[in-house]
Design a protein around this motif. Sequence first.
Motif, PDB file in Angstrom:
ATOM      1  N   GLY A  93       4.770   7.027 -25.240  1.00 34.71           N
ATOM      2  CA  GLY A  93       5.995   7.766 -24.965  1.00 34.71           C
ATOM      3  C   GLY A  93       6.734   7.222 -23.762  1.00 34.71           C
ATOM      4  N   GLY A  94       6.000   6.587 -22.854  1.00 36.94           N
ATOM      5  CA  GLY A  94       6.608   6.046 -21.650  1.00 36.94           C
ATOM      6  C   GLY A  94       5.544   5.700 -20.637  1.00 36.94           C
ATOM      7  N   GLU A  95       5.996   5.380 -19.436  1.00 38.51           N
ATOM      8  CA  GLU A  95       5.067   5.080 -18.364  1.00 38.51           C
ATOM      9  C   GLU A  95       5.398   5.950 -17.162  1.00 38.51           C
ATOM     10  OE1 GLU A  95       5.644   0.874 -17.806  1.00 38.51           O
ATOM     11  OE2 GLU A  95       7.170   1.191 -16.282  1.00 38.51           O
ATOM     12  N   ILE A  96       4.355   6.282 -16.424  1.00 40.75           N
ATOM     13  CA  ILE A  96       4.485   7.093 -15.224  1.00 40.75           C
ATOM     14  C   ILE A  96       4.125   6.216 -14.034  1.00 40.75           C
ATOM     15  CG2 ILE A  96       3.622   9.095 -13.960  1.00 40.75           C
ATOM     16  CD1 ILE A  96       5.066  10.016 -16.399  1.00 40.75           C
ATOM     17  N   SER A  97       5.046   6.083 -13.097  1.00 36.23           N
ATOM     18  CA  SER A  97       4.718   5.395 -11.850  1.00 36.23           C
ATOM     19  C   SER A  97       4.335   6.447 -10.815  1.00 36.23           C
ATOM     20  CB  SER A  97       5.890   4.544 -11.361  1.00 36.23           C
ATOM     21  OG  SER A  97       7.019   5.342 -11.132  1.00 36.23           O
TER      22      SER A  97
END
Length: 193
Positions: A93-97
């Motif tokens: 779904g995406g990336e979390i930084s």
Amino acid sequence: MKKALFSLICLLCAQIAFAQKDSLAFDEGNNYIYYRVVDKPTLSADTLYKRGWDFATAFNPSTKPAKGKAESTLNTSGKFIVYSGVSLMRKEGGEISYTINIQTKDQRYRYRISNFVFKPYQRDRFGNMVPIPGIEVPLEKMSTKYGKKETDNYLDQIASFCINTASKIKQAMDKQPVVKKTEPVKKVSTENW
């Protein structure tokens, strides 16, 4: 009896899932944070700082840790992928930084995992999931951009990541090596055939 046992197991699994999301808290600026203070009697601030530095170097080799503004403080950052959908139809779904801040004093240390920023993914022309350029959503504003179900799913994954990272930090600060299972080598007797 089987139905009662099954419903009890489902209820316990649901409680565990909700407990993960509750491990994230808000700080003074209303930002999501995972924060812990741990006492380590008999260890100096320098020893804890060295162990924290070793942890940060090993945890994310692509990013070198940096000294923080305060004394005996270090910062490191990284990112991880979160997934959307159900188990069979799950996709990136995406990336979390995120940022990890470790601060040490004599006989205690604290760490904070914060500054969560979501970068959504989309499918490119080759069928790969890649970040959408130019879109970054702070975790606090996720509920305004995405639905409640999707936001809760991402929050659970972030909380799970924080809990796993906290156990790795604790292990590094305690200097407990990872226990590896060693299988005995099978020896074959060539004399008896």
